[in-house]
Write a protein that holds these residues in place. Structure first.
Motif, short mmCIF file in Angstrom:
data_model
loop_
_atom_site.label_atom_id
_atom_site.label_comp_id
_atom_site.label_asym_id
_atom_site.label_seq_id
_atom_site.Cartn_x
_atom_site.Cartn_y
_atom_site.Cartn_z
N LEU A 1 0.84 -1.19 0.00
CA LEU A 1 0.00 0.00 0.00
C LEU A 1 0.88 1.24 0.00
O LEU A 1 1.81 1.34 0.81
N LEU A 2 0.58 2.16 -0.91
CA LEU A 2 1.29 3.43 -0.97
C LEU A 2 0.34 4.52 -0.51
O LEU A 2 -0.55 4.94 -1.26
N PRO A 3 0.44 5.01 0.72
CA PRO A 3 -0.48 6.05 1.21
C PRO A 3 -0.26 7.37 0.46
O PRO A 3 0.85 7.88 0.40
N VAL A 4 -1.33 7.90 -0.14
CA VAL A 4 -1.25 9.15 -0.89
C VAL A 4 -2.43 10.03 -0.53
O VAL A 4 -3.44 9.57 0.01
N GLU A 5 -2.31 11.30 -0.85
CA GLU A 5 -3.38 12.27 -0.63
C GLU A 5 -3.21 13.40 -1.63
O GLU A 5 -2.25 13.44 -2.39
N GLY A 6 -4.16 14.34 -1.61
CA GLY A 6 -4.02 15.54 -2.43
C GLY A 6 -4.88 15.58 -3.67
O GLY A 6 -5.06 16.65 -4.26
N ALA A 7 -5.42 14.45 -4.12
CA ALA A 7 -6.24 14.43 -5.33
C ALA A 7 -7.42 13.48 -5.12
O ALA A 7 -7.40 12.32 -5.54
N PRO A 8 -8.49 13.95 -4.46
CA PRO A 8 -9.63 13.07 -4.16
C PRO A 8 -10.27 12.42 -5.37
O PRO A 8 -10.83 11.33 -5.27
N LEU A 9 -10.22 13.10 -6.55
CA LEU A 9 -10.89 12.53 -7.72
C LEU A 9 -10.23 11.25 -8.21
O LEU A 9 -10.84 10.48 -8.94
N VAL A 10 -8.99 11.00 -7.80
CA VAL A 10 -8.36 9.73 -8.13
C VAL A 10 -9.13 8.57 -7.50
O VAL A 10 -9.23 7.48 -8.06
N PHE A 11 -9.72 8.83 -6.31
CA PHE A 11 -10.44 7.79 -5.59
C PHE A 11 -11.93 7.75 -5.93
O PHE A 11 -12.57 6.71 -5.77
N SER A 12 -12.50 8.88 -6.36
CA SER A 12 -13.96 8.92 -6.53
C SER A 12 -14.40 8.87 -7.98
O SER A 12 -15.61 8.80 -8.23
N THR A 13 -13.49 8.96 -8.94
CA THR A 13 -13.86 8.91 -10.35
C THR A 13 -12.98 7.90 -11.07
O THR A 13 -12.06 7.32 -10.49
N GLY A 14 -13.30 7.72 -12.36
CA GLY A 14 -12.48 6.83 -13.19
C GLY A 14 -11.50 7.59 -14.06
O GLY A 14 -11.01 7.04 -15.05
N TYR A 15 -11.19 8.84 -13.70
CA TYR A 15 -10.29 9.64 -14.53
C TYR A 15 -8.89 9.03 -14.59
O TYR A 15 -8.24 9.06 -15.64
N ALA A 16 -8.41 8.52 -13.45
CA ALA A 16 -7.08 7.90 -13.43
C ALA A 16 -7.23 6.44 -13.86
O ALA A 16 -8.01 5.68 -13.29
N ARG A 17 -6.49 6.05 -14.87
CA ARG A 17 -6.62 4.69 -15.39
C ARG A 17 -5.25 4.17 -15.80
O ARG A 17 -4.29 4.92 -16.00
N ASP A 18 -5.19 2.86 -15.92
CA ASP A 18 -3.96 2.16 -16.37
C ASP A 18 -2.75 2.60 -15.55
O ASP A 18 -1.67 2.82 -16.07
N MET A 19 -2.94 2.71 -14.22
CA MET A 19 -1.83 3.15 -13.38
C MET A 19 -0.91 1.98 -13.05
O MET A 19 -1.35 0.84 -12.83
N VAL A 20 0.38 2.27 -13.04
CA VAL A 20 1.41 1.29 -12.69
C VAL A 20 2.46 1.96 -11.81
O VAL A 20 2.65 3.18 -11.86
N LEU A 21 3.11 1.14 -11.01
CA LEU A 21 4.28 1.59 -10.27
C LEU A 21 5.50 1.09 -11.03
O LEU A 21 5.72 -0.13 -11.12
N ARG A 22 6.26 2.02 -11.58
CA ARG A 22 7.42 1.64 -12.41
C ARG A 22 8.67 1.62 -11.54
O ARG A 22 9.10 2.65 -11.02
N LEU A 23 9.23 0.41 -11.40
CA LEU A 23 10.43 0.24 -10.59
C LEU A 23 11.66 0.32 -11.48
O LEU A 23 11.75 -0.38 -12.50
#
Length: 803
Positions: free
Chosen positions: A328-350
């Motif tokens: 789990l990566l705790p984040v904040e600052g952009a509520p629409l990431v959690f309440s809408t489908g605007y953010a998509r195809d997200m990946v953590l690039r190592l």
């Protein structure tokens, strides 16, 4: 605490948006890629839109679907920016196919009841007052986004309250942080069954103004509506959903629209809520099909450049484990990431050295408080050390790069105790210690190996990217080695950490040391555990331990006179007290001023009263009979002269009896260097005082060394010594306090002594018959080492009757 909305008292409570309206199917095609409107945060010039009203098959009222583009409050849009579709016409069942024109800034969709001049009337209204519709577009769009946050919060609270009420408080806090909702902490004071319902009260007021901007309703009650509708905002979707200053508009937006209704039409707002990939409209006013008929107004995303969500880590210093299955990566600052489908195809690039980047799928979860990373495809084998990870994804059609994170991999670690915790493990109680190593983020469990060999799982928590706080229960342990087992993710074998447990240490209160001395006094408890003390490089070792009243005093001495002489009065330093089990304890020490000192010149003893005489002749000149008066003289040494503020203390060795002589009582200065002290033993000491006496000088609170003075002895009162005729027969000694005699004897060599029983209470004591000059010899109980002569002549003992 919930930030509640407070309208002006002159306004009634605004109606809630709880009426279900029609549904719109909207698809956006951008650069050849198509997405439903629920995944598009903004429109761009050239985008192709497909808009269709999903009305029931038996819809009796005919609605005209109208799409309009706006270009600012003072610039009416051309008539070519209006598009119509008669939803009741089978030929128009496919809806509208339109392209966003260059220069457009906002977009509205109207559902207007069919009339003869409906389209022209609507076009005329919008072009006549573009500012009002620009404001409506902005407020409705923002209100819809805020409604998405509210819906996400309520759904999660409702589910948690039903499925996992014990964790409602924790999950609600995470939801509030991610979605930008403020909680009412008082809800958690209620019984568990009522907490979820309390959190969901006042739904339309959970997501509101941030308190720094004037809301629409406040402005409506204080200013001109005509002026209000001309005030434009340059920041639609402010903060991507975080506390919009215009969210208050949803509470009374109908009033705004009343300012431009016509005789035939009134405009009512419709919030667009996301249901799967469609827009479900929610109304707060029932539509009217009588004049003035109701026109539903729906806002689509603004036409503007894309802006990436301003996500940020909750704590940028934290590290995370790449091998953890529930990463789990705790984040904040952009509520629409959690309440809408605007953010998509997200990946953590190592990113890794000498290898291709590794992409791990990511999904947002407001209930968990951050981004959930799917690490199933991550193979940590061969990867050593930390990794840099960055969030990548798409925000609508545009790619974005989010915050960066530091990730660790599980590997054998040389764990160590944090500085200051080396002596924290005390047997018989729970102890908290901090373990440190670079891979702390990858710890799965910490265990304690019991003396039996079994393991016990311990409570622990991360306190930093390279530190754990572990609670170690040591009730059944004995002082000695203790083994902790630290189990990392992805490895079977734990790391063994050997620590040392100690017994409860004694209490260290203070160390009194005077400049110029070679000894100091340590005060506290359990001082028998002290092995030594070091003060500014001077080593002190234990000399004498005394205990009184439950407290210990330990005299510590040093043989290094030269080093001790460098310790100056007034200096403050941290002494290290070494214990016998290997521990060291810091103790703050202030070097006190040089102690005063005096030397004994002479002394004399005077009987207790004129003419008084004891039958026992004291043989030692240092013996002092109780009741006698002792006079002694002293010479000042350090300082070299008396100041007049001195005191002389006289006490027994155990200080159970103590007398203080001052210039007002018992002390006289012969001159500035010599003083005479007078001690009346009858007044100074109680009848139980006896033994060696010592004296010292005290000046301004500083006391000198104790020095021997005399030996206080108590004497019995003897009346007669009666002996029968003929040697060898015992005599009778009569008197009072005969228990003060230890042994009487017929001669000074004590060849045949008689021991007086302990606790003797009689007034006649059987003693040996004198053999020399008719005298007896006695040893006193208060000073049994000295032989004293009995100055009491023997008298003839009357013969027994019948002898």
């Amino acid at each position: 605490m919930i930030l509640l909305f407070s309208a002006s008292p002159v306004l009634a409570d605004p109606p809630r948006f709880d009426l279900a309206g029609p549904t719109l199917d909207v698809t956006v095609t951008h650069a050849g890629a198509a997405l439903p409107i629920s995944r598009v945060p903004n429109l761009s010039a050239g985008d192709q839109l497909s808009i269709k009203a999903d009305l029931p098959a038996g819809q009796s009222a005919h609605y005209l679907l109208v799409a309009a583009f706006l270009r600012g409050a003072t610039n009416p849009p051309p008539e070519t920016w209006f598009f119509r579709s008669p939803t009741w016409d089978p030929k128009a069942r496919g809806g509208l196919k339109i392209t966003v024109p260059p220069g457009a800034q906002q977009m509205l969709v109207f559902l207007a009841p069919e009339t003869g001049g409906d389209f022209k009337t609507l076009v005329s209204a919008v072009r006549g007052r573009p500012g009002a519709f620009v404001r409506a577009s902005q407020d409705l769009n923002q209100a819809s986004l805020d409604r998405s946050r509210l819906d996400a919060f309520l759904a999660a609270v409702r589910k948690t309250g039903r499925d996992d009420p014990d964790h409602l408080k924790d999950i609600s806090a995470l939801l509030a942080r991610g979605l930008g909702i403020k909680l009412d902490a008082d809800c958690f004071q209620k019984v568990q069954e009522l907490q979820a319902a309390c959190l969901m009260q006042g739904q339309d007021s959970l997501v509101l103004d941030d308190g720094h901007s004037t809301s629409i309703v406040q402005a409506l009650t204080t200013g001109s509506t005509a002026d209000l509708v001309q005030q434009l905002s340059a920041t639609p979707q402010a903060g991507l959903g975080y506390y919009s200053p215009y969210v208050g508009a949803v509470m009374d937006i109908a009033r705004l629209m009343e300012s431009f209704h016509t005789a035939r039409y009134q405009y009512i707002p419709a919030l667009a809520t996301f249901q799967a990939d469609r827009l479900s409209l929610v109304l707060n006013t029932p539509p009217s099909f009588h004049s003035p008929m109701s026109v539903l107004v729906v806002a689509l995303p603004a036409v503007e450049p894309p802006r990436a969500p301003p996500l940020r880590p909750v704590d940028s210093k934290d590290a995370y484990c790449a091998a953890r299955p529930d990463l789990l990566l705790p984040v904040e600052g952009a509520p629409l990431v959690f309440s809408t489908g605007y953010a998509r195809d997200m990946v953590l690039r190592l990113k890794r050295r000498g290898g291709e980047p590794i992409d791990l799928p990511v999904r947002a979860d407001a209930g968990k408080g951050g981004l959930i990373v799917d690490t199933a495809g991550f193979g940590p084998a061969g990867i050593e050390g930390p990794l840099d990870g960055a969030l990548h994804g798409n925000w609508g059609f545009e790619p974005f790069e989010g915050p960066q994170f530091r990730l660790e991999t599980a590997r054998p670690q040389p764990w160590r105790l944090a500085e200051g915790d080396e002596q924290s493990l005390i047997v018989g109680r729970d102890a908290a210690v901090r373990l440190q190593a670079p891979g702390a983020a990858c710890v799965e469990a910490v265990m304690l190996r019991q003396p039996s060999g079994e393991t016990q799982t311990l409570a622990w928590k991360p306190t930093g990217p390279e530190e754990l706080a572990v609670t170690v229960p040591l009730g059944p342990f004995q002082p000695g080695p203790v083994t902790l087992l630290v189990k990392p993710y992805g490895r079977q074998e734990p790391d063994a950490v050997t620590l040392r447990a100690y017994a409860q240490a004694g209490r260290l209160d203070s160390f009194a040391f005077h400049a110029g001395d070679l000894t100091g006094t340590l005060q506290g408890a359990r001082l028998d555990e002290v092995a030594g003390l070091t003060l500014r490089g001077v080593t002190f070792t234990p000399a004498q331990l005394t205990t009184a009243g439950g407290a210990d005093e330990l005299t510590l001495a040093t043989a290094d006179a030269e080093a001790a002489g460098k310790l100056k009065a007034g200096e403050t330093a941290a002494a290290k007290v070494a214990l016998k089990d290997g521990r060291t304890v810091a103790l703050k020490v202030s070097v006190q001023s040089t102690r005063p000192s005096i030397a004994l010149i002479a002394k004399s003893i005077r009987a207790d009263a004129p003419g008084a005489r004891h039958a026992i002749e004291l043989a030692d000149k240092d013996e002092l009979a109780r009741g006698a008066t002792l006079t002694f003289s002293v010479h000042a040494q350090a300082p070299a002269r008396f100041s007049g503020h001195e005191q002389l203390e006289v006490a027994t060795l155990d200080s159970a009896a103590r007398a203080t002589l001052t210039l007002a009582d018992g002390l006289v200065l012969e001159d500035s260097q010599v003083a005479l002290a007078t001690l009346d033993t009858a007044k100074a000491f109680n009848p139980s005082a006896f033994g060696a006496l010592r004296f010292r000088i005290v000046e301004d609170g500083a006391a000198g060394d104790w020095q021997p003075l005399a030996t206080l002895v108590r004497l019995p009162v003897l009346r007669d010594l009666k002996c029968p005729a003929g040697p060898g027969k015992p005599c009778e000694l009569t008197g009072a306090d005969l228990f003060l005699i230890d042994q009487p004897s017929s001669g000074p060599t004590f060849d045949h002594p008689v021991t007086v029983p302990e606790g003797f209470t009689g007034d006649i004591l059987s003693v040996p018959h004198p053999t020399r000059a008719g005298r007896l010899y006695v040893k006193l109980r208060d000073d049994p080492q000295v032989v004293n002569r009995l100055d009491l002549p023997a008298k003839d003992l009357a013969p027994a009757p019948g002898a």
